[in-house]
Design a protein around this motif. Structure first.
Motif, PDB file in Angstrom:
ATOM      1  N   SER A 220       4.980  15.061  -1.580  1.00  0.00           N
ATOM      2  CA  SER A 220       5.256  14.168  -0.453  1.00  0.00           C
ATOM      3  C   SER A 220       5.305  12.729  -0.964  1.00  0.00           C
ATOM      4  CB  SER A 220       4.183  14.326   0.625  1.00  0.00           C
ATOM      5  OG  SER A 220       2.899  14.021   0.112  1.00  0.00           O
ATOM      6  N   GLN A 221       6.141  11.918  -0.343  1.00  0.00           N
ATOM      7  CA  GLN A 221       6.400  10.572  -0.836  1.00  0.00           C
ATOM      8  C   GLN A 221       5.875   9.510   0.135  1.00  0.00           C
ATOM      9  OE1 GLN A 221       7.304   9.978  -3.746  1.00  0.00           O
ATOM     10  NE2 GLN A 221       8.887  11.367  -4.508  1.00  0.00           N
ATOM     11  N   THR A 222       5.276   8.471  -0.432  1.00  0.00           N
ATOM     12  CA  THR A 222       4.865   7.298   0.334  1.00  0.00           C
ATOM     13  C   THR A 222       5.472   6.066  -0.330  1.00  0.00           C
ATOM     14  OG1 THR A 222       2.768   8.311   1.012  1.00  0.00           O
ATOM     15  CG2 THR A 222       2.933   5.921   1.164  1.00  0.00           C
ATOM     16  N   ILE A 223       6.216   5.293   0.470  1.00  0.00           N
ATOM     17  CA  ILE A 223       6.880   4.081  -0.033  1.00  0.00           C
ATOM     18  C   ILE A 223       6.004   2.879   0.308  1.00  0.00           C
ATOM     19  CG2 ILE A 223       8.999   2.728  -0.054  1.00  0.00           C
ATOM     20  CD1 ILE A 223       9.282   5.666  -0.941  1.00  0.00           C
ATOM     21  N   LYS A 224       5.607   2.147  -0.706  1.00  0.00           N
ATOM     22  CA  LYS A 224       4.767   0.960  -0.526  1.00  0.00           C
ATOM     23  C   LYS A 224       5.421  -0.212  -1.252  1.00  0.00           C
ATOM     24  CE  LYS A 224       0.372   1.499  -1.364  1.00  0.00           C
ATOM     25  NZ  LYS A 224      -0.920   1.580  -2.119  1.00  0.00           N
TER      26      LYS A 224
ATOM     27  N   ILE B 165       4.505   2.203   4.188  1.00  0.00           N
ATOM     28  CA  ILE B 165       3.468   1.204   4.460  1.00  0.00           C
ATOM     29  C   ILE B 165       4.163   0.001   5.090  1.00  0.00           C
ATOM     30  CG2 ILE B 165       1.628  -0.211   3.521  1.00  0.00           C
ATOM     31  CD1 ILE B 165       1.109   2.731   3.162  1.00  0.00           C
ATOM     32  N   PRO B 166       3.708  -0.469   6.269  1.00  0.00           N
ATOM     33  CA  PRO B 166       4.386  -1.586   6.951  1.00  0.00           C
ATOM     34  C   PRO B 166       4.005  -2.936   6.344  1.00  0.00           C
ATOM     35  CG  PRO B 166       2.506  -0.882   8.255  1.00  0.00           C
ATOM     36  CD  PRO B 166       2.572   0.049   7.062  1.00  0.00           C
ATOM     37  N   ILE B 167       4.651  -3.297   5.241  1.00  0.00           N
ATOM     38  CA  ILE B 167       4.240  -4.506   4.530  1.00  0.00           C
ATOM     39  C   ILE B 167       4.988  -5.760   4.997  1.00  0.00           C
ATOM     40  CG2 ILE B 167       3.607  -3.186   2.479  1.00  0.00           C
ATOM     41  CD1 ILE B 167       6.240  -4.290   1.248  1.00  0.00           C
ATOM     42  N   GLY B 168       6.030  -5.603   5.796  1.00  0.00           N
ATOM     43  CA  GLY B 168       6.769  -6.776   6.241  1.00  0.00           C
ATOM     44  C   GLY B 168       6.054  -7.495   7.380  1.00  0.00           C
ATOM     45  N   ASN B 169       6.312  -8.801   7.482  1.00  0.00           N
ATOM     46  CA  ASN B 169       5.842  -9.528   8.663  1.00  0.00           C
ATOM     47  C   ASN B 169       6.389  -8.833   9.907  1.00  0.00           C
ATOM     48  OD1 ASN B 169       4.581 -11.599  10.114  1.00  0.00           O
ATOM     49  ND2 ASN B 169       6.479 -12.804  10.177  1.00  0.00           N
TER      50      ASN B 169
ATOM     51  N   TYR C 179      -7.049  -6.317  -0.482  1.00  0.00           N
ATOM     52  CA  TYR C 179      -6.662  -5.473   0.658  1.00  0.00           C
ATOM     53  C   TYR C 179      -5.989  -4.171   0.229  1.00  0.00           C
ATOM     54  CZ  TYR C 179      -7.555  -9.628   3.467  1.00  0.00           C
ATOM     55  OH  TYR C 179      -8.147 -10.708   4.079  1.00  0.00           O
ATOM     56  N   SER C 180      -6.227  -3.728  -1.001  1.00  0.00           N
ATOM     57  CA  SER C 180      -5.527  -2.537  -1.501  1.00  0.00           C
ATOM     58  C   SER C 180      -5.863  -1.285  -0.691  1.00  0.00           C
ATOM     59  CB  SER C 180      -5.870  -2.317  -2.974  1.00  0.00           C
ATOM     60  OG  SER C 180      -7.271  -2.177  -3.148  1.00  0.00           O
ATOM     61  N   SER C 181      -7.136  -1.108  -0.313  1.00  0.00           N
ATOM     62  CA  SER C 181      -7.500   0.092   0.451  1.00  0.00           C
ATOM     63  C   SER C 181      -6.969   0.032   1.874  1.00  0.00           C
ATOM     64  CB  SER C 181      -9.023   0.250   0.469  1.00  0.00           C
ATOM     65  OG  SER C 181      -9.643  -0.861   1.081  1.00  0.00           O
ATOM     66  N   THR C 182      -6.889  -1.180   2.442  1.00  0.00           N
ATOM     67  CA  THR C 182      -6.403  -1.320   3.817  1.00  0.00           C
ATOM     68  C   THR C 182      -4.924  -0.996   3.921  1.00  0.00           C
ATOM     69  OG1 THR C 182      -7.999  -3.126   4.035  1.00  0.00           O
ATOM     70  CG2 THR C 182      -6.409  -2.880   5.810  1.00  0.00           C
ATOM     71  N   LEU C 183      -4.171  -1.224   2.857  1.00  0.00           N
ATOM     72  CA  LEU C 183      -2.740  -0.923   2.878  1.00  0.00           C
ATOM     73  C   LEU C 183      -2.500   0.550   3.189  1.00  0.00           C
ATOM     74  CD1 LEU C 183      -1.399  -2.901  -0.232  1.00  0.00           C
ATOM     75  CD2 LEU C 183      -0.900  -3.381   2.152  1.00  0.00           C
ATOM     76  N   ASP C 184      -3.187   1.425   2.447  1.00  0.00           N
ATOM     77  CA  ASP C 184      -2.954   2.859   2.604  1.00  0.00           C
ATOM     78  C   ASP C 184      -3.364   3.367   3.985  1.00  0.00           C
ATOM     79  OD1 ASP C 184      -1.994   3.049   0.005  1.00  0.00           O
ATOM     80  OD2 ASP C 184      -3.995   3.374  -0.826  1.00  0.00           O
ATOM     81  N   GLN C 185      -4.329   2.715   4.618  1.00  0.00           N
ATOM     82  CA  GLN C 185      -4.788   3.150   5.937  1.00  0.00           C
ATOM     83  C   GLN C 185      -3.760   2.923   7.036  1.00  0.00           C
ATOM     84  OE1 GLN C 185      -8.523   1.148   6.587  1.00  0.00           O
ATOM     85  NE2 GLN C 185      -9.482   2.070   4.787  1.00  0.00           N
ATOM     86  N   SER C 186      -2.747   2.112   6.763  1.00  0.00           N
ATOM     87  CA  SER C 186      -1.744   1.812   7.787  1.00  0.00           C
ATOM     88  C   SER C 186      -0.468   2.638   7.631  1.00  0.00           C
ATOM     89  CB  SER C 186      -1.392   0.319   7.739  1.00  0.00           C
ATOM     90  OG  SER C 186      -0.819  -0.018   6.491  1.00  0.00           O
ATOM     91  N   ALA C 187      -0.500   3.662   6.783  1.00  0.00           N
ATOM     92  CA  ALA C 187       0.698   4.467   6.518  1.00  0.00           C
ATOM     93  C   ALA C 187       1.146   5.211   7.779  1.00  0.00           C
ATOM     94  CB  ALA C 187       0.434   5.447   5.383  1.00  0.00           C
ATOM     95  N   PHE C 188       2.445   5.461   7.847  1.00  0.00           N
ATOM     96  CA  PHE C 188       3.032   6.247   8.939  1.00  0.00           C
ATOM     97  C   PHE C 188       4.282   6.924   8.407  1.00  0.00           C
ATOM     98  CE2 PHE C 188       5.207   2.236   8.937  1.00  0.00           C
ATOM     99  CZ  PHE C 188       6.515   2.538   9.237  1.00  0.00           C
ATOM    100  N   GLY C 189       4.740   7.942   9.113  1.00  0.00           N
ATOM    101  CA  GLY C 189       5.946   8.615   8.646  1.00  0.00           C
ATOM    102  C   GLY C 189       6.231   9.877   9.424  1.00  0.00           C
ATOM    103  N   VAL C 190       6.849  10.842   8.747  1.00  0.00           N
ATOM    104  CA  VAL C 190       7.292  12.065   9.403  1.00  0.00           C
ATOM    105  C   VAL C 190       7.049  13.259   8.485  1.00  0.00           C
ATOM    106  CG1 VAL C 190       9.661  11.751   8.533  1.00  0.00           C
ATOM    107  CG2 VAL C 190       9.248  13.195  10.542  1.00  0.00           C
TER     108      VAL C 190
END
Length: 454
Positions: free
Chosen positions: A65-69, A227-231, A284-295
């Motif tokens: 499975s893929q996660t784009i960050k 990962i929703p990294i954009g403003n 904030y490296s750990s917080t990034l992964d906690q906001s993941a979303f997808g399908v």
């Protein structure tokens, strides 16, 4: 015949004709039959484990499975230490300033495929995504004791959880420049797996926004997340897969699922997540992964789950079948041996073995029908010689058809399974109470004992 009998004879007659003892014996037998039922559940679990192993094996060769960050812009910076050295100088401390894009848009097409490993089916996919956005080179950060910003060492990092899934080179358009990605991440504490793109001198662009875009052809298995990294992060996905499962911290703002596939749109603001647009090092490296979303591209309700759920109703099926045999024995005077009860109980347990074995090679619904017909037919033919009455045999067959039909409907409606199950059991108990309301159990027991001693 003489009415005189010894104590052993009376005890023997009581054991043969006591309704209470028969009920206790049937209850004990039902509990004993839970042992093979438990073994059936172990078989289902074992087969499901083999299926998971097949999925992991195929995924390990295709891509997981893929996660784009990302992309994340990193600029090395140097601070002076607040503590003086013995010679009066200050030690220099290197840090990484991580900057997120002002806006990020992803438009993707997911093409699913089904692969086979033996008898097991695994869902994988190929995706084509166009990623674009912009960076502002005027970030807010702590400038106390700042010595230098190394604009000439800036680089972008794109996190991809399984690099084996990359199918084409990643070529970035940065403003009016064309740049190529290199393997590996320079910020392992933030992005552990990804690619890096070294940027040209960007000092001259620090007062303006710089646009970027690149194409990403990626393959993976079962799941695609972001990962929703954009403003402001906007994701648009389309696929021919008809049974998606949206997961993670954010659900789509808009979605459409039909026989042709699905489309889904997400729009996530900086205010919706718990990390800023820029920070130093890995704060904030750990917080990034906690906001993941997808399908998830999952197969519909797994056959093993259905088989396991059906096995949980085994005690109901056994109890109802034994109830018919017991009522026939009590009301018609037909003696039914414990061995005959055991054979019928084992036949009911065999249903679940047939179900799991056949469903691995065909459609679950078809496997259920074949298994039900086989077991009902076997018990019905056997009961003809036991009951010596076609009418009662037909009644037993009708009850078994009703039980397996009720169970089939319950398995299809997963969201309403508890409601249907509880209502069905209440109706069955009510019907049993209604049809046995006029039976005088004490009279039946006394009559049998009198006949035995007369």
């Amino acid at each position: 015949m003489s009415t005189d009998s010894t104590l052993p004879d009376r005890l023997n007659n009581w054991m043969k004709h006591s309704v209470t003892l028969k009920l206790i014996s049937i209850a004990v037998l039902i509990l004993i039959l839970l042992i093979p039922t438990s073994m059936v559940k172990d078989i289902i679990y074992e087969r499901e484990t083999l299926s998971q192993d097949a999925i992991q094996e195929v995924s390990s060769k295709w891509a997981n499975s893929q996660t784009i960050k990302g992309p994340i812009l990193t600029i090395p910076i140097t601070y002076y230490s607040t503590i003086k050295n013995e010679d009066g100088s200050f030690t220099e401390i290197s840090r990484n300033l991580n900057i997120l894009p002002d806006d990020l848009q992803v438009n993707g097409q997911i093409d699913p495929e089904s692969l086979k490993r033996g008898i097991y089916e695994i869902v994988v996919y190929k995706s084509k995504m166009n990623v674009n956005g912009s960076f502002s080179l005027n970030p807010k950060f702590d400038k106390t004791n700042l010595k230098q910003i190394h604009w000439d060492q800036a680089f972008l990092t794109l996190g991809i959880s399984d690099l084996r899934g990359i199918k084409d080179n990643i070529n970035l358009t940065w403003g009016d420049k064309k740049l190529r990605a290199e393997p590996g991440s320079k910020i392992m504490d933030v992005i552990s797996s990804g690619v890096t793109i070294d940027l040209p001198e960007i000092d001259q662009d620090k007062q303006q926004n710089i646009n970027f875009n690149f194409a990403l052809n990626l393959q993976g298995s079962e799941n695609l997340s972001f990962i929703p990294i954009g403003n402001t992060t906007e994701i648009k996905l389309t696929s021919s897969w008809t049974d998606p499962s949206f997961n993670g911290n954010f659900l789509p703002n808009d979605r459409l699922i039909d026989k042709n596939g699905f489309s889904a749109d997400w729009k996530i603001l900086q205010l919706n997540r718990n990390f800023p647009q820029s920070w130093i090092n890995n704060k904030y490296s750990s917080t990034l992964d906690q906001s993941a979303f997808g399908v998830d591209l999952m197969l519909p309700l797994d056959d093993y789950q259905k088989s396991m759920r059906s096995a949980k109703y085994a005690i109901m099926t056994i109890a109802l079948t034994f109830l018919i045999f017991f009522l026939v024995e009590v009301l018609n005077g037909e003696k039914i041996h414990a061995f005959q009860y055991t054979l019928v109980g084992l036949s009911l347990c065999l249903f679940y073995v047939l179900l799991i074995s056949i469903s691995e090679h065909s459609n679950f619904n078809l496997a259920y029908i074949i298994s039900a017909i086989a077991v009902i037919g076997m018990i019905s033919l056997y009961s003809i010689s036991v009951f010596k009455s076609r009418k009662i045999t037909l009644l037993l067959s009708a009850v078994l058809c009703g039980v397996y039909g009720f169970l089939f409907v319950t398995l299809q409606l997963a969201d309403f399974a508890l409601l249907l199950g509880s209502v069905g059991l209440a109706l069955i108990l009510g019907a049993t109470m209604y049809f046995t309301r006029n039976i005088n159990w004490y009279a039946i027991n006394s009559k049998k004992l009198n006949e035995a001693t007369s």
